[in-house]
Structures are given as structure tokens and as C-alpha cells.
Design an enzyme around this catalytic site. Structure first.
Site, PDB file in Angstrom:
ATOM      1  N   LYS A 253      -2.868   2.077  -3.592  1.00 48.60           N
ATOM      2  CA  LYS A 253      -1.823   1.162  -3.126  1.00 48.60           C
ATOM      3  C   LYS A 253      -2.437  -0.038  -2.416  1.00 48.60           C
ATOM      4  O   LYS A 253      -2.038  -1.191  -2.640  1.00 48.60           O
ATOM      5  CB  LYS A 253      -0.871   1.892  -2.175  1.00 48.60           C
ATOM      6  CG  LYS A 253       0.068   2.870  -2.855  1.00 48.60           C
ATOM      7  CD  LYS A 253       0.855   3.672  -1.827  1.00 48.60           C
ATOM      8  CE  LYS A 253       1.801   4.648  -2.511  1.00 48.60           C
ATOM      9  NZ  LYS A 253       2.481   5.549  -1.571  1.00 48.60           N
TER      10      LYS A 253
ATOM     11  N   GLN B 219       3.479   7.812   3.922  1.00 49.75           N
ATOM     12  CA  GLN B 219       3.096   8.671   2.806  1.00 49.75           C
ATOM     13  C   GLN B 219       3.597  10.095   3.021  1.00 49.75           C
ATOM     14  O   GLN B 219       3.370  10.700   4.071  1.00 49.75           O
ATOM     15  CB  GLN B 219       1.567   8.669   2.649  1.00 49.75           C
ATOM     16  CG  GLN B 219       1.061   9.432   1.447  1.00 49.75           C
ATOM     17  CD  GLN B 219       1.465   8.788   0.127  1.00 49.75           C
ATOM     18  OE1 GLN B 219       1.481   7.574   0.001  1.00 49.75           O
ATOM     19  NE2 GLN B 219       1.763   9.598  -0.863  1.00 49.75           N
TER      20      GLN B 219
ATOM     21  N   ASP C 103      10.345   2.271   0.216  1.00 47.83           N
ATOM     22  CA  ASP C 103      10.512   3.506  -0.555  1.00 47.83           C
ATOM     23  C   ASP C 103      11.970   3.742  -0.917  1.00 47.83           C
ATOM     24  O   ASP C 103      12.276   4.545  -1.797  1.00 47.83           O
ATOM     25  CB  ASP C 103       9.991   4.704   0.243  1.00 47.83           C
ATOM     26  CG  ASP C 103       8.675   5.251  -0.297  1.00 47.83           C
ATOM     27  OD1 ASP C 103       8.340   4.947  -1.450  1.00 47.83           O
ATOM     28  OD2 ASP C 103       8.006   5.991   0.440  1.00 47.83           O
TER      29      ASP C 103
END
Length: 300
Positions: free
Chosen positions: A54, A98, A121
Site C-alpha cells: 500500500k 489494518q 475503507d
């Protein structure tokens, strides 16, 4: 028939190019550089690899990348304090924590502490509610990537019968909302659905997100259907040698590809689109925060 392979890796590269071009434009015109902050708690090897990827892709498209690596025993109050600082940091437009988190941390509390405007997200309860009521929201990356590929493959998916196998908050439920938004007729099925093969066989679009390796077989698929395989499962591969493994999806690829009109492979299908859509979401969040025109073709 032999299905067309939908190349998620190539499509993701196209998305990243669009993101990079838009980033250049807003940097030049507005002196604003989108920034993505990723928070990793603990030493999970798979998460570490994913976070590195990422960060690399974030900088490659011209964005700022902020990585925060915390010990596995980090106190919940300390994690929440970090998120609060990121919420108030003008250089940060997207925040991603995460998952999974260590068991002593309340995942829902942590997710809902992220500013909804920076929740790239799309997991914050406010964004879930906005998406569910057809309003502008941050959309979870994997379903967004699936929608982009479906729109690219079909001139229109309006009126198509779509079956999603899987009911998770991360993929199944938001995928249903996105397909409803594009005027599909949507069924959410799962491992306990009665006559599951018959239900799937009615679908023009199948999204497999049940988390069971090679569960969906070719004789479940309507001839010519488009099949999007979200599953990533590691299974034993004795043909490669003792102890070796390989990645497979939730569909049995060979039998499905013999019937379907188009199918995504694993690996190289949905996976690459997830990070590409994370970058697209960060760009979208930046534009919304600063009142700039949103990038076309990169949102739901």
C-alpha cells in the site's frame, strides 16, 4: 464456451494511472497533495506485506504515505489517541487501520473512531448507513473494485439478476447495495441457503465471497454469466512438492470458466483492484474534504 478472463491486474494499473493523473492536476492547480495514513498494530506477516505494498503504490501515484506501526500490546487508548491525531491532521485525507486487530482491541470502536470523511475503507457505521440509503459515502474498496470491473465489462448491468454468495459486512452486504444502485435485481445467498446451486444458476452476475475454497462449481453457473471471484484461499499443492501451497478462489476455476461468459482469476483478479480502489478512495476523500471536483469513473 471458454470464458473471457477479466484481468484485474491490468485494470488496476489503469485505475492507478487515472488516480496519478488527477493527483498531478490537483497538486498543480490547488497545491494540495492527497495523503494516506495506514496504521498497523502487531507483527502479522501477511499484514506487513500488504501495508508495504500500500505504501509503495501510494507514493507511486504521487500521494503522501504515512505509516504508523504499533506494538501488538498497544493499549486501546493509545491507538484511539493516534487516530484522533490523524483525524485532525490536514495532511491526511485517508485513514486505514489494518485488520485484523489484536484480540484485546475493540475493532468496531476503533473503526468508528475514524472520521467518516477520512474512512477510506468505508467501514464506519455512518458510511455503511449512507451507502445503504443510496447517499454519497466512502465505499469499501473490494466491492468498489468489483463494480468497476462489471461496469467495464458490460455496457450496462441495469436489470441483470445478480447473486452474491457471502453476507459479510466487508464484501457481501456493500456489494449488494452497489448492485442495487446500478439497478440490478440482487439476491444475497450464503453457505446455509437452501438449494444454493439453483439460486446461483439463475444469476447473470455471480459474486463469490463466501470464503470456502473452490466451493462454487461450473454446473452452478448459468451459461454466459459473469463471475467475480473475491475469495483468496491457500490450499495444499502436493504437485509442487511437500508442504507447498497455492492460491485459489471461492470458485472452481476450470469448470466455471468452461460455462461462464467472463470470470476473474485468483490471483490476478479482484485482489489488485482492492489497493487501486484504496488509492481512488483517498483521492475522492481529498477532493470532498477540499470541495474539489471528484474524479470521474473512480467512485460508485
Amino acid at each position: 464456451m471458454s470464458a473471457k478472463k477479466i484481468d484485474g491486474k491490468a485494470f488496476a494499473a489503469t485505475v492507478r494511472k487515472k488516480v496519478a493523473a488527477h493527483v498531478v492536476r490537483i497538486v498543480e492547480e490547488h497545491d494540495i497533495t492527497p495523503g494516506l495514513a495506514v496504521v498497523l498494530v502487531g507483527e502479522d506477516p501477511a499484514s506487513q506485506v500488504y501495508v508495504r505494498s500500500k505504501g509503495k503504490q501510494t507514493t507511486e501515484v504521487g500521494m503522501k504515505s504515512f505509516e504508523h506501526k504499533l506494538a501488538a500490546d498497544t493499549a486501546e487508548a493509545d491507538l484511539l489517541a493516534l487516530i484522533d491525531r490523524l483525524n485532525n491532521d490536514a495532511q491526511v485525507h485517508g485513514i486505514l487501520v489494518q485488520l485484523p486487530l489484536p484480540s484485546h482491541l475493540n475493532e468496531n470502536l476503533v473503526i468508528n473512531s475514524i472520521s467518516p470523511a477520512k474512512d477510506v475503507d468505508g467501514f464506519h457505521i455512518s458510511n455503511v448507513g449512507l451507502l445503504g440509503t443510496g447517499q454519497k459515502s466512502m465505499v469499501p474498496c473490494t466491492p468498489l473494485g468489483c463494480l468497476m470491473m462489471l461496469r467495464d465489462h458490460h455496457e450496462s448491468i441495469s436489470g441483470m439478476n445478480a447473486v452474491i454468495v457471502g453476507r459479510s459486512n466487508i464484501v457481501g452486504k456493500p456489494m449488494a447495495q452497489l448492485l442495487l444502485g446500478d439497478s440490478c435485481t440482487v439476491t444475497i445467498a450464503h453457505s446455509r441457503t437452501k438449494n444454493l446451486p439453483e439460486v446461483v444458476r439463475r444469476a447473470d452476475i455471480v459474486v463469490a465471497a463466501v470464503g470456502r475454497p473452490e466451493m462454487i462449481l461450473g454446473d452452478w453457473i448459468k451459461e454466459g454469466a459473469t463471475v467475480i471471484d473475491v475469495g483468496i484461499n491457500r490450499i495444499a499443492a502436493p504437485e509442487k512438492g511437500e508442504g507447498k501451497t497455492r492460491l485459489v478462489g471461492d470458485i472452481h476455476y476450470e469448470s466455471v470458466a468452461a460455462v461462464a461468459g467472463a470470470v476473474t482469476p485468483v490471483p490476478g483478479g479482484v485482489g489488485p483492484m482492492t489497493i487501486a480502489c484504496l488509492l481512488a478512495n483517498t483521492l475522492t476523500a481529498c477532493c470532498r474534504i477540499h470541495g474539489l471536483a471528484e474524479p470521474k469513473g473512480l467512485t460508485a
